[in-house]
Design an enzyme around this catalytic site. Structure first.
Site, PDB file in Angstrom:
ATOM      1  N   HIS A  29      53.217 104.447  68.728  1.00 48.59           N
ATOM      2  CA  HIS A  29      52.076 105.905  69.966  1.00 48.59           C
ATOM      3  C   HIS A  29      51.075 105.571  69.541  1.00 48.59           C
ATOM      4  O   HIS A  29      50.538 105.746  68.991  1.00 48.59           O
ATOM      5  CB  HIS A  29      53.045 105.985  68.948  1.00 48.59           C
ATOM      6  CG  HIS A  29      52.737 107.525  69.509  1.00 48.59           C
ATOM      7  ND1 HIS A  29      53.683 108.936  69.126  1.00 48.59           N
ATOM      8  CD2 HIS A  29      51.949 107.840  70.879  1.00 48.59           C
ATOM      9  CE1 HIS A  29      53.521 109.920  70.218  1.00 48.59           C
ATOM     10  NE2 HIS A  29      52.257 109.393  71.115  1.00 48.59           N
TER      11      HIS A  29
ATOM     12  N   HIS B  19      48.182 105.350  73.397  1.00 45.91           N
ATOM     13  CA  HIS B  19      47.515 105.559  74.694  1.00 45.91           C
ATOM     14  C   HIS B  19      46.844 105.044  74.024  1.00 45.91           C
ATOM     15  O   HIS B  19      45.223 105.123  74.860  1.00 45.91           O
ATOM     16  CB  HIS B  19      47.382 106.672  74.797  1.00 45.91           C
ATOM     17  CG  HIS B  19      48.529 107.635  74.406  1.00 45.91           C
ATOM     18  ND1 HIS B  19      49.430 108.223  75.558  1.00 45.91           N
ATOM     19  CD2 HIS B  19      49.280 108.097  73.727  1.00 45.91           C
ATOM     20  CE1 HIS B  19      50.339 108.346  75.101  1.00 45.91           C
ATOM     21  NE2 HIS B  19      50.317 109.106  73.346  1.00 45.91           N
TER      22      HIS B  19
ATOM     23  N   HIS C 240      57.604 111.690  74.479  1.00 44.22           N
ATOM     24  CA  HIS C 240      57.339 112.398  72.971  1.00 44.22           C
ATOM     25  C   HIS C 240      58.323 114.030  73.866  1.00 44.22           C
ATOM     26  O   HIS C 240      58.498 114.279  75.316  1.00 44.22           O
ATOM     27  CB  HIS C 240      55.755 112.995  73.930  1.00 44.22           C
ATOM     28  CG  HIS C 240      54.482 111.907  73.460  1.00 44.22           C
ATOM     29  ND1 HIS C 240      54.783 110.250  74.481  1.00 44.22           N
ATOM     30  CD2 HIS C 240      53.288 112.370  74.102  1.00 44.22           C
ATOM     31  CE1 HIS C 240      53.458 110.327  74.098  1.00 44.22           C
ATOM     32  NE2 HIS C 240      52.478 110.902  73.427  1.00 44.22           N
TER      33      HIS C 240
ATOM     34  N   GLU D   2      56.695 117.587  69.905  1.00 41.16           N
ATOM     35  CA  GLU D   2      55.304 118.060  69.956  1.00 41.16           C
ATOM     36  C   GLU D   2      55.382 119.190  70.297  1.00 41.16           C
ATOM     37  O   GLU D   2      54.361 119.669  69.420  1.00 41.16           O
ATOM     38  CB  GLU D   2      54.825 117.157  70.935  1.00 41.16           C
ATOM     39  CG  GLU D   2      53.130 116.641  71.015  1.00 41.16           C
ATOM     40  CD  GLU D   2      52.799 115.818  71.198  1.00 41.16           C
ATOM     41  OE1 GLU D   2      52.610 115.617  72.247  1.00 41.16           O
ATOM     42  OE2 GLU D   2      51.291 115.980  70.705  1.00 41.16           O
TER      43      GLU D   2
ATOM     44  N   ASP E  10      47.953 107.517  68.000  1.00 47.84           N
ATOM     45  CA  ASP E  10      47.789 108.340  69.386  1.00 47.84           C
ATOM     46  C   ASP E  10      47.067 107.779  69.979  1.00 47.84           C
ATOM     47  O   ASP E  10      46.528 107.172  70.616  1.00 47.84           O
ATOM     48  CB  ASP E  10      48.207 109.990  68.786  1.00 47.84           C
ATOM     49  CG  ASP E  10      48.951 111.209  69.577  1.00 47.84           C
ATOM     50  OD1 ASP E  10      48.972 110.113  70.584  1.00 47.84           O
ATOM     51  OD2 ASP E  10      48.922 111.785  69.716  1.00 47.84           O
ATOM     52  N   ASP E  11      45.799 108.632  70.189  1.00 53.87           N
ATOM     53  CA  ASP E  11      44.366 108.591  70.761  1.00 53.87           C
ATOM     54  C   ASP E  11      42.990 107.990  69.655  1.00 53.87           C
ATOM     55  O   ASP E  11      42.313 109.641  69.403  1.00 53.87           O
ATOM     56  CB  ASP E  11      43.873 110.015  71.488  1.00 53.87           C
ATOM     57  CG  ASP E  11      45.532 109.868  72.415  1.00 53.87           C
ATOM     58  OD1 ASP E  11      45.131 109.846  73.702  1.00 53.87           O
ATOM     59  OD2 ASP E  11      46.397 110.365  72.055  1.00 53.87           O
TER      60      ASP E  11
HETATM   61  N1  ADE Z   1      49.272 111.620  75.852  1.00 51.42           N
HETATM   62  C1  ADE Z   1      47.769 111.261  75.027  1.00 51.42           C
HETATM   63  N2  ADE Z   1      48.143 111.544  74.293  1.00 51.42           N
HETATM   64  C2  ADE Z   1      48.544 112.569  74.525  1.00 51.42           C
HETATM   65  C3  ADE Z   1      49.763 113.099  72.837  1.00 51.42           C
HETATM   66  N3  ADE Z   1      49.006 113.227  72.040  1.00 51.42           N
HETATM   67  N4  ADE Z   1      50.481 114.312  73.028  1.00 51.42           N
HETATM   68  C4  ADE Z   1      50.452 114.386  75.004  1.00 51.42           C
HETATM   69  N5  ADE Z   1      50.408 113.804  75.924  1.00 51.42           N
HETATM   70  C5  ADE Z   1      49.015 112.340  75.327  1.00 51.42           C
HETATM   71 ZN    ZN Z   2      51.194 110.343  71.851  1.00 54.43          ZN
END
Ligand code: ADE
Ligand code: ZN
Length: 341
Positions: free
Chosen positions: A16, A18, A195, A198, A276-277
């Site tokens: 997970h 991006h 996803h 969340e 995640d990011d």
């Molecule tokens: N796109 C990139 N990161 C995300 C996240 N944490 N939740 C939803 N969309 C995303």
């Molecule tokens: Zn994500």
């Protein structure tokens, strides 16, 4: 070696992450100069400041407007994997990308996919980290746009592109809107994930599993509001790709000792940790393990169990998974010895 170093050096799998959320601030600045794009601040590190998923998604779009050519996509994929390998001993990643974030700016699907694959191949050669790609439906797109994107991904398919996922803001746009995209991807032999729960109700998990055919769930924290969904996922061995830091920031669980991931583990659900990011949330895959395992005072056995869950949740075939388990077990043994000294 202290426990933090041990956690950082544990070999890891990440499912997970991006790619568009992994851009180094310096790379955003370089690409902005290269393409003569004006950013709101030249202190790019300050760009990554926000408090809600909506603000986050705006900035996600802004920084990615600097990524245009095949070489740019190669650079961001390479650097993203380099950060994972160097900061968290990442060995294997299944990495999301959002095609429509780029195609709506006029970038060709082939440029995106070929560029990302160039970066992944160079990273594997130089650093030994492998990566596969998952195209994500962007929930705020229309279902027709998502379907067109899915068909284009299939038409531009390469071996490295192995799945379809779905992201962006969950609350306003429930998963059933994108049934057609998932059906089309499934029929083409792509793996499926999304996803869910969340920022939405647990029934979104059931919809993703039953209607969309998802094999695993990204995030999933609100599952704890429905015992029946918890029981079903436990019995079916559904894996959850959890992200401590990103959700601590945008969904208000700042204390990792009370983050729902802990309750999910207690409930017997299969979870593992992801970044995640990472650059956008000022984290990395090593830090996720250091912070979540460290702050909760979980023992090494728990850290290794989560890493192993990541291998099992991946879309590698059975022999590749067995191979990765063997390599990881050897590294675990060596690290356990160093920790005990
Ligand atoms: N796109 C990139 N990161 C995300 C996240 N944490 N939740 C939803 N969309 C995303
Ligand atoms: Zn994500």
């Amino acid at each position: 070696m202290d426990y933090a170093e041990y956690l950082r050096r544990l070999p890891k799998v990440e499912l997970h992450c991006h790619v568009e959320g992994t851009l180094r601030p310096q790379t955003v600045a370089d690409l902005a100069v290269k393409h003569d794009i004006a950013l709101p601040t030249t202190d790019v590190d300050r760009i990554y400041d926000y408090e809600t998923i909506y603000e986050f998604l705006e900035i996600f779009r802004l920084v990615n407007s600097t990524v245009i050519e095949r070489d740019d996509f190669a650079r961001i994929a390479y650097e993203s994997l380099e950060d994972g390998a160097q900061l968290g001993n990442l060995k294997y990643r299944e990495m999301f990308f959002n095609p429509t974030l780029h195609t709506t700016r006029g970038v060709a699907m082939s440029t995106i996919i070929d560029g990302l694959i160039d970066g992944c191949r160079s990273a594997e050669q130089d650093l030994g980290v492998r990566c596969r790609l998952i195209a994500d439906v962007y929930r705020q797109d229309s279902p027709a746009m998502a379907l067109q994107m899915t068909k284009e991904v299939i038409a531009n398919r390469r071996d490295e592109v192995i799945g379809l996922g779905m992201d962006a803001a969950e609350a306003p746009d429930p998963p059933e809107r994108f049934f057609e995209s998932f059906r089309t991807a499934g029929e083409a032999g792509l793996h499926l994930t999304s996803h869910a729960a969340e920022d939405g109700p647990p029934k979104n998990i059931s919809t993703c599993l039953d209607l969309l055919g998802c094999e695993r769930i990204d995030h999933g924290y609100h599952i704890l509001e429905d015992d029946a969904v918890v029981e079903r996922c436990r019995e079916d061995g559904i894996h959850f790709t959890c992200c401590p830091t990103s959700t601590a920031i945008v969904y208000g669980w700042p204390d990792l000792t009370t983050h729902p991931i802990n309750e999910m583990m207690k409930a017997g659900l299969l979870v593992h940790l992801n970044s995640d990011d990472p650059t956008m949330f000022r984290t990395d895959i090593g830090k996720e393990y250091v912070d979540f395992i460290g702050q909760n005072e979980y023992p090494p056995e728990t850290a290794k169990e989560l890493v192993r869950n990541g291998i099992d949740a991946s879309w590698l075939d059975a022999s590749e998974k067995a191979g990765l388990h063997r390599v990881f077990d050897d590294e675990f043994t060596a690290l356990d010895k160093e920790l005990a000294q």
